[in-house]
Design a protein around this motif. Sequence first.
Motif, PDB file in Angstrom:
ATOM      1  N   ALA A  60       0.803  -1.230   0.000  1.00 52.71           N
ATOM      2  CA  ALA A  60       0.000   0.000   0.000  1.00 52.71           C
ATOM      3  C   ALA A  60       0.827   1.267   0.000  1.00 52.71           C
ATOM      4  O   ALA A  60       0.273   2.361   0.112  1.00 52.71           O
ATOM      5  CB  ALA A  60      -0.982   0.035   1.174  1.00 52.71           C
ATOM      6  N   SER A  79      -1.877   3.543  -4.708  1.00 55.64           N
ATOM      7  CA  SER A  79      -2.543   3.158  -3.458  1.00 55.64           C
ATOM      8  C   SER A  79      -2.655   4.345  -2.511  1.00 55.64           C
ATOM      9  O   SER A  79      -3.688   4.543  -1.856  1.00 55.64           O
ATOM     10  CB  SER A  79      -1.781   2.017  -2.775  1.00 55.64           C
ATOM     11  N   ARG A  80      -1.607   5.158  -2.445  1.00 60.05           N
ATOM     12  CA  ARG A  80      -1.643   6.332  -1.572  1.00 60.05           C
ATOM     13  C   ARG A  80      -2.671   7.344  -2.070  1.00 60.05           C
ATOM     14  O   ARG A  80      -3.377   7.981  -1.279  1.00 60.05           O
ATOM     15  CB  ARG A  80      -0.249   6.959  -1.494  1.00 60.05           C
ATOM     16  N   ASP A 129      -6.102   6.037  -1.197  1.00 60.17           N
ATOM     17  CA  ASP A 129      -6.335   6.098   0.245  1.00 60.17           C
ATOM     18  C   ASP A 129      -6.741   7.506   0.681  1.00 60.17           C
ATOM     19  O   ASP A 129      -7.658   7.684   1.491  1.00 60.17           O
ATOM     20  CB  ASP A 129      -5.075   5.646   0.979  1.00 60.17           C
ATOM     21  N   CYS A 154      -4.250  -3.780  -2.866  1.00 60.75           N
ATOM     22  CA  CYS A 154      -3.526  -3.804  -1.588  1.00 60.75           C
ATOM     23  C   CYS A 154      -3.800  -2.592  -0.700  1.00 60.75           C
ATOM     24  O   CYS A 154      -3.353  -2.561   0.447  1.00 60.75           O
ATOM     25  CB  CYS A 154      -2.019  -3.902  -1.850  1.00 60.75           C
ATOM     26  N   GLY A 155      -4.474  -1.587  -1.222  1.00 62.96           N
ATOM     27  CA  GLY A 155      -4.679  -0.360  -0.456  1.00 62.96           C
ATOM     28  C   GLY A 155      -5.570  -0.548   0.755  1.00 62.96           C
ATOM     29  O   GLY A 155      -6.494  -1.369   0.745  1.00 62.96           O
ATOM     30  N   PRO A 156      -5.355   0.226   1.826  1.00 62.10           N
ATOM     31  CA  PRO A 156      -6.136   0.079   3.061  1.00 62.10           C
ATOM     32  C   PRO A 156      -7.631   0.331   2.886  1.00 62.10           C
ATOM     33  O   PRO A 156      -8.449  -0.334   3.512  1.00 62.10           O
ATOM     34  CB  PRO A 156      -5.513   1.124   4.002  1.00 62.10           C
ATOM     35  N   THR A 189      -0.924  -9.165   1.956  1.00 53.25           N
ATOM     36  CA  THR A 189       0.009  -8.192   1.405  1.00 53.25           C
ATOM     37  C   THR A 189       1.415  -8.466   1.953  1.00 53.25           C
ATOM     38  O   THR A 189       1.595  -9.259   2.879  1.00 53.25           O
ATOM     39  CB  THR A 189      -0.407  -6.766   1.772  1.00 53.25           C
ATOM     40  N   LYS A 227      -5.742  -9.184   3.149  1.00 50.74           N
ATOM     41  CA  LYS A 227      -6.339  -8.886   1.861  1.00 50.74           C
ATOM     42  C   LYS A 227      -6.322 -10.160   1.025  1.00 50.74           C
ATOM     43  O   LYS A 227      -5.331 -10.892   1.079  1.00 50.74           O
ATOM     44  CB  LYS A 227      -5.546  -7.800   1.133  1.00 50.74           C
TER      45      LYS A 227
END
Length: 703
Positions: free
Chosen positions: A351, A356-357, A360, A559-561, A585, A591
Motif C-alpha cells: 500500500a 494506493s496512496r 487512500d 492492496c490499499g487500506p 500483502t 487482503k
Amino acid sequence: MVNPLDRMRKLNSRLRCVANGDSSVNAVRAQQNGAVRLKPAAQKLAVPDLANLTAGDSVKASKHIIDRISRGPKQVELAKDVEVNVFVLLNRESAKTPAMVTRRNGRVGTATIRVSDLHKLDSDPVVQAIELAETLSAPNPHVARNKGQEPSAHRFQQFNEGSLTVGGHDQKIDNIGENVLIGIIDVGGIDFAHEDFLDEAGNSRVIAIWDQGGDAFDPPDLPVSEDRAGKTKGRGSELTAGHIAFALKEAKAARVSPYDLAPQSQQIRGSHATHVASIAAGRSGLCKKAKIAAVLISLPDEDQDRSKSFYDTTCIVDAMSYLFALAEARPDIEAISINISLGTNGGPHDASGFLSRWIDVSMTEPGRSICVAAGNAGQEAPEYEGDTGFWSGRVHSSGHIPSAALRRDLEWLVVGDGVEDISENELEIWYSAQDEFDVELLSPTGMRIGPVSPGQRVENLLLADCTVVSIYNVLTDPKNGDNRISIYLSPYMADPIVGITAGAWKIRLTGKVVRNGRYNAWIERDDPVRGRIRAQWRLPSFFGPATFVDHSTLSSLACGPRVIGVANLDETRERINVSSSQGPTRDGRMKPEIAAPGTKIVAACGFDPDNKWIEMTGTSMASPYVAGVAGLMLSLNPELTAAQIGGIIQRTSQPLPGSGYEWNNGSGFGVVDLTACLREVLRMIQPVDDLTDRLQQQMKGAR
C-alpha cells in the motif's frame, strides 16, 4: 559526452530504462508499455510490427548484431518525441504544485512529460521521487462459448424495493439506489443502449462515458489540485447524457445504430466493461436504479495503435478524479461506488505505491467506496493437458536468508516453445531496510552478471544472445524505506528485433548484511496470447516449481487500506475459484477482504445484436457484485465512509463450508452477505438506545 541521465537522481529504475533508450527503441517499447507514448512526430518512425515477427526472423539476425556492436550506446541526448506518464512524490504536503504536474492528491502528483524534459522535474527542489507509471494488464476472464441465458430482471429485486426487518421493525427501501452513481473504470466499451441499462421510459441510466482513447466528442474538463485554480483538459472523448439521449432518440428515425451517433473507440462484442456494469448496476444486477458512469482506459487491439496511447496507472487517477467531479456536480447524486476490474502486479504490495496512496487519500471523504478485483493469478498448477493458466499464477516467491554470506537462488522461467518472447520481462525483489543483499543473474546459456551490490546498477547490458539486461540494487526506496532489487530482461529492440533467450534464468541472492533476512519477489504479469505462431509474441515469464510460493499473488491495486479487494467465489461448488489471487500483502495485512460470486456469471453482452447475454468467470465479475452491494449501502446512508463499508462487509460475511470466521488468504473474511449488510446500515441510522437513565435507576434501586 556525459549521459544526461547520470545527472538525475530521482528517477526510478523503470523510468531510467525508458529514458536510456532512443526513439526507435521506445517506439517498440511503446507497443507494450502503457506509460510510454510516441508523440505525433515519432509515429512516422518505421516500427517493426511485433505481431508479425516470427522466431526465424530474429535468430538469423542475432549474430549480425553481435558482430556490429558489443553494448548499447550511452544516451547523449534524451528523446524529444517520446512521452511518459509518471507519478511525482513531493517532499512535503505544503509544497507548491510544480507546473509540470497536472493532477495532485496530498504529496503525490501525476504528469505527462517528454523524456527530454525529465531533468526539469528532477531538478525541482520540492520533488522527492519520479516513478514511471505501471502498465495496466488487460482483464482476462474466462468467457464461455455457449450463449448465456437471460438472467431474471428480478433476481435482486427484494434488495431494491419493499422493506427489510431490523430489530423487529420494517424499514422501507423503495427508492434505494436512485441517489447513487456506480462508476466503472474498465475497457471494451459501454453498450449504453443495452436493455439492461434502460429505465421504464426507455432512457439509458448511463449518464456519462469518458472514452480516453476516443475522438468523437470534446474531452472532459478535469480538476487539477487544491493549490491551483481552474481545470485542465483531459484527453479523449466525453459522451455526455445529452449525447446518449440524442443517439437513442434519433437512431431509429435515421435507421442507424445509436453507436453511429455516439461512437466509442472501443465497441467490442462481449465488452468487459458492459458485463461488469451490468453486474453492479444493470436491471438484472444489484444496484438496479443507480446512475452509471464509465471511464474507458485506452487499450487498442493493434500494437501500432497502443504505441500512441496511454494505458497505465495514472489513467486510473484521472478516471477517479473525473468520476468524483461528475458525482459532485449533480445534486441528485449523494454517493459514489467505483469498481476497477483491471490490475497490475508491480510494486511493493504494501500500500505504499503511489496509486494506493492516492486512492487512500481520496477515500477519506464520506459517500465514497471503491472495489478492486483481487486478480486471476491464483492458479499454481495445470488442471488439464495443455493448460497454461499457471503461467499467470506463479508470479510470487518469498524466502529467508538466515545470515550474511548465505545465499538463495530463484528460478525465473522464460517461455520458448519455438516462439521467441519479445515482450519486456520485469521482476522486483523487496526486502527489509535492515538488510543488504548482493544479486547475481545467471542466463540459460551460462552467462553470469554480477554480483551487483546495494547502490550499484547494470544498465542496458547487451548479452551475446542479444538479450538486454538491466539490474538495479536500490537501498531505501522513497515509497516505504525498504530495499528493492529490480531486474529487467528485454529483447533487442532495434532493427531487427531479437527476443529474450528462453529457458531457466537464475537469480542468486547473497546476504551481505542480514538482520531480518526475509524477502518477497513478484514478476510483472504478461497475458499469454494464443493463436498463430506469428501472433504469439507476448508471453509471460514465471517462477519455477521449486521457487514460486502460492500466496500473496494479489493485484497491487487491491492492496490499499481503503480498497475492498474481492476474490472469486464459485457459488455452485461453494469454494474459491482456482484462478482467484490470494493474499496477504507483503506487510501482512488481511487482503482480500471478501469473496463474491464470480464464476459463470451471466450479464449483459455488449455490442452484439444477436446475443444479449454472455457468461464470464473471473475476479472481474466478483468485484462489481460487491461494488453493487456498496452502492446499495451508500444509498441508505450516503455519509458512510469507505472504512465503515469495509468494516460492515467484513463483520457480516459468511464463512465457506468447513471454515470459521478467521481470515483466509483465498476467501478473505468469507462470502459477502447482501441482506446482512443492508440491515447493518439500517441499524446504524436508527436512534441510539441510551442506557444511561436505566442504569441510573438500577443503581438507585441497589442503594
